[in-house]
Design a protein around this motif. Structure first.
Motif, short mmCIF file in Angstrom:
data_model
loop_
_atom_site.label_atom_id
_atom_site.label_comp_id
_atom_site.label_asym_id
_atom_site.label_seq_id
_atom_site.Cartn_x
_atom_site.Cartn_y
_atom_site.Cartn_z
N MET A 255 -2.24 -10.82 4.60
CA MET A 255 -2.59 -11.51 5.84
C MET A 255 -1.35 -11.66 6.73
SD MET A 255 -5.33 -14.36 4.48
CE MET A 255 -5.94 -14.64 6.15
N THR A 256 -1.60 -11.84 8.00
CA THR A 256 -0.53 -12.02 8.98
C THR A 256 -0.82 -13.23 9.85
OG1 THR A 256 -1.61 -10.56 10.58
CG2 THR A 256 -0.02 -9.55 9.06
N SER A 257 0.21 -13.69 10.54
CA SER A 257 0.09 -14.83 11.44
C SER A 257 1.03 -14.63 12.61
CB SER A 257 0.43 -16.14 10.70
OG SER A 257 0.72 -17.18 11.62
N ARG A 258 0.48 -14.62 13.81
CA ARG A 258 1.33 -14.45 15.00
C ARG A 258 2.33 -15.60 15.12
NH1 ARG A 258 -1.90 -14.31 20.46
NH2 ARG A 258 -2.15 -16.50 19.88
N THR A 259 1.86 -16.82 14.79
CA THR A 259 2.75 -17.98 14.87
C THR A 259 3.87 -17.88 13.85
OG1 THR A 259 0.87 -19.31 15.59
CG2 THR A 259 2.83 -20.50 14.84
N LYS B 268 1.30 -11.46 0.94
CA LYS B 268 0.48 -10.93 -0.15
C LYS B 268 -0.19 -12.10 -0.84
CE LYS B 268 -0.91 -7.76 -3.14
NZ LYS B 268 -2.19 -7.07 -2.88
N CYS B 269 -1.49 -12.24 -0.66
CA CYS B 269 -2.20 -13.48 -1.01
C CYS B 269 -2.63 -13.51 -2.48
CB CYS B 269 -3.38 -13.67 -0.09
SG CYS B 269 -2.91 -13.89 1.64
N GLU B 270 -1.66 -13.67 -3.36
CA GLU B 270 -1.96 -13.76 -4.78
C GLU B 270 -2.61 -15.09 -5.15
OE1 GLU B 270 -1.49 -11.35 -7.64
OE2 GLU B 270 -2.03 -10.43 -5.74
N ALA C 263 1.61 -6.21 -8.07
CA ALA C 263 1.38 -6.91 -6.80
C ALA C 263 2.22 -6.29 -5.69
CB ALA C 263 1.68 -8.40 -6.94
N ALA C 264 3.51 -6.06 -5.97
CA ALA C 264 4.38 -5.44 -4.96
C ALA C 264 3.97 -3.99 -4.71
CB ALA C 264 5.84 -5.51 -5.43
N TRP C 265 3.52 -3.30 -5.75
CA TRP C 265 3.05 -1.92 -5.59
C TRP C 265 1.90 -1.88 -4.57
CZ3 TRP C 265 5.49 2.06 -8.13
CH2 TRP C 265 4.90 3.33 -8.04
N GLU C 266 0.96 -2.81 -4.73
CA GLU C 266 -0.15 -2.91 -3.78
C GLU C 266 0.36 -3.27 -2.38
OE1 GLU C 266 -3.07 -5.71 -5.05
OE2 GLU C 266 -3.50 -4.63 -6.91
N LEU C 267 1.29 -4.21 -2.32
CA LEU C 267 1.82 -4.65 -1.02
C LEU C 267 2.39 -3.47 -0.24
CD1 LEU C 267 2.74 -6.78 1.05
CD2 LEU C 267 4.77 -7.13 -0.38
N LEU C 268 3.14 -2.62 -0.93
CA LEU C 268 3.73 -1.46 -0.25
C LEU C 268 2.64 -0.49 0.22
CD1 LEU C 268 6.81 -0.89 -2.57
CD2 LEU C 268 6.85 -1.72 -0.20
N ASP C 269 1.57 -0.36 -0.54
CA ASP C 269 0.44 0.46 -0.10
C ASP C 269 -0.22 -0.13 1.13
OD1 ASP C 269 0.68 2.36 -2.11
OD2 ASP C 269 -0.75 1.39 -3.45
N GLN C 270 -0.32 -1.45 1.17
CA GLN C 270 -1.07 -2.13 2.22
C GLN C 270 -0.27 -2.35 3.49
OE1 GLN C 270 -1.79 -5.28 -0.66
NE2 GLN C 270 -3.98 -5.24 -0.17
N ALA C 271 1.05 -2.57 3.37
CA ALA C 271 1.83 -3.00 4.54
C ALA C 271 3.15 -2.25 4.72
CB ALA C 271 2.14 -4.49 4.43
N GLY C 272 3.49 -1.35 3.79
CA GLY C 272 4.79 -0.68 3.87
C GLY C 272 4.85 0.30 5.03
N PRO C 273 6.07 0.79 5.36
CA PRO C 273 7.36 0.41 4.76
C PRO C 273 7.83 -0.96 5.25
CG PRO C 273 7.73 1.97 6.55
CD PRO C 273 6.23 1.83 6.40
N LEU C 274 8.63 -1.63 4.43
CA LEU C 274 9.10 -2.97 4.73
C LEU C 274 10.63 -3.02 4.71
CD1 LEU C 274 6.65 -4.91 2.39
CD2 LEU C 274 6.46 -4.67 4.87
N ARG D 232 2.95 -27.24 4.56
CA ARG D 232 2.03 -27.80 5.56
C ARG D 232 1.64 -26.75 6.60
NH1 ARG D 232 5.37 -33.48 6.10
NH2 ARG D 232 4.14 -34.66 4.59
N PHE D 233 2.60 -25.93 7.00
CA PHE D 233 2.31 -24.89 7.99
C PHE D 233 1.27 -23.91 7.46
CE2 PHE D 233 3.15 -20.55 9.46
CZ PHE D 233 2.86 -20.69 10.80
N LEU D 234 1.48 -23.45 6.21
CA LEU D 234 0.55 -22.49 5.64
C LEU D 234 -0.84 -23.10 5.43
CD1 LEU D 234 2.92 -20.69 3.14
CD2 LEU D 234 1.89 -19.71 5.17
#
Length: 273
Positions: free
Chosen positions: A32-36, A48-50, A166-177, A271-273
Motif C-alpha cells: 500500500m501507499t500513502s500520498r501523505t 508491505k502489509c504483513e 516477504a521481501a521477495w514478494e515486495l520486490l516483485d510488487q514494487a521494485g526496483p527500490l 498514530r499516523f498509520l
C-alpha cells in the motif's frame, strides 16, 4: 558471543524454494501507499502489509516453511518453541494446518489475549518465568522428555528463509527500490530480507530499524559481535529480543546500517498509520 559467525547456507535457490513451498499456505500480502506519507518522508514509500498475513504477522512464513521441511517422524512427535506472542501463534496455526502437535513455552507475564490465541490455534501452553534462561530450560526439558523438534523464533535457517519471502514478494510488487527498511528484534526478518534483496537487487540499501531503548542490533553491527539487549523498556514490545547468532551472521555482512527511533517518534508513527 562468537565474532566468527557461521557460514550462511541460504541463497537465492533456497528463497525461491521457500516462495514455492509457501504459495499454497501463506497470503501474498498487498503493498500500500500513502500520498501523505510520501510527503512526510520526502520519498515514495511502499508498505508491505504483513499485518494482513495469517495470524497478523510475517512470522507465519517462517513457521510454516520450517514445519513443511520436517520428515514424517518429526511431524508425528511434534515441535516446541518459546514465544510470548506472534511466533507462538504462527507455529500453532501452521501445526494445526499440517497436523503437527505444537508446544509453546510462554512467560507467565505474556498478555492473556496472546495466550488465548495460541490455545485457539491448538497449541499446548507451558508457562515459565519471564527470563530467557527459563524459556530455554523449559524448551530443553520438552525436547529431552518428548523428543520434540525445536523451531526457534528466529535463530533457525528455515525460519529465516521463510521470512525472506516477504521481501521477495515486495520486490516483485514494487521494485526496483532504493532502500528497504526493516524492524529488527531477534533479526530473522532483517536477515531474510537482506538475503532476498542482495540476491535480487544488490544496489538496494538494506536498513534495520529498532527503538533507541533497544539498540542492541546497532551496537552489535558496530562492534562486530552480538551485544546484549539487557531488559529494554520500549513500547515496541516485539523488538525487545536479543539478536540470534544465525541472523547476526547475515546482518553483519549484508545489512548496510541500522537506525534507531525514539519512543515519541514510534508513537507518532503508530498514530499516523
Amino acid at each position: 558471543m562468537s565474532i566468527n559467525p557461521p557460514e550462511i547456507p541460504i541463497g537465492e535457490r533456497q528463497i525461491r524454494e521457500a516462495v514455492e513451498r509457501l504459495a499454497p499456505w501463506a497470503h501474498k500480502t498487498p503493498v500500500m501507499t500513502s500520498r501523505t506519507l510520501d510527503e512526510r518522508a520526502g520519498a515514495s514509500v511502499f508498505l508491505k502489509c504483513e499485518n494482513l498475513q495469517r495470524v497478523g504477522a510475517f512470522k507465519f512464513r517462517g513457521a510454516m516453511n520450517a514445519l513443511l521441511q520436517l520428515d514424517e517422524a518429526a511431524r508425528g512427535r511434534g515441535v516446541v518453541t518459546h514465544s510470548s506472542g506472534n511466533h507462538g501463534q504462527a507455529l500453532a496455526l501452521a501445526g494445526s494446518l499440517l497436523g503437527v502437535p505444537v508446544t509453546v513455552v510462554v512467560p507467565h507475564t505474556a498478555p492473556a489475549i496472546k495466550q488465548s490465541a495460541m490455545n485457539a490455534y491448538g497449541a499446548t501452553i507451558r508457562l515459565c518465568e519471564p527470563t530467557l534462561a527459563a524459556r530455554e530450560a523449559a524448551v530443553a526439558d520438552e525436547v529431552a522428555r518428548k523428543g520434540l523438534t525445536l523451531v526457534h523464533p528466529f535463530d533457525d535457517w528455515n525460519v529465516i528463509a521463510g521470512q525472506a519471502t516477504a521481501a521477495w514478494e515486495l520486490l516483485d510488487q514494487a521494485g526496483p527500490l532504493d532502500a528497504v527498511v526493516v524492524p529488527v528484534g531477534g533479526g530473522g526478518m532483517l536477515a531474510g530480507t537482506a538475503l532476498a534483496v542482495r540476491a535480487r537487487s544488490p544496489e538496494t540499501l538494506v536498513i534495520g530499524v529498532e527503538p533507541e531503548r533497544a539498540d542492541d542490533a546497532k551496537r552489535s553491527l558496530a562492534s562486530g559481535r552480538i551485544e546484549p539487549s539487557g531488559d529494554p523498556r520500549t513500547i515496541a514490545d516485539g523488538l525487545r529480543t536479543s539478536l540470534g547468532e544465525r541472523p547476526f551472521s547475515v546482518i553483519s555482512r549484508k545489512v548496510d546500517k541500522i537506525e534507531t527511533a525514539g519512543e515519541a517518534a514510534i508513537v507518532d508513527a503508530l498514530r499516523f498509520l
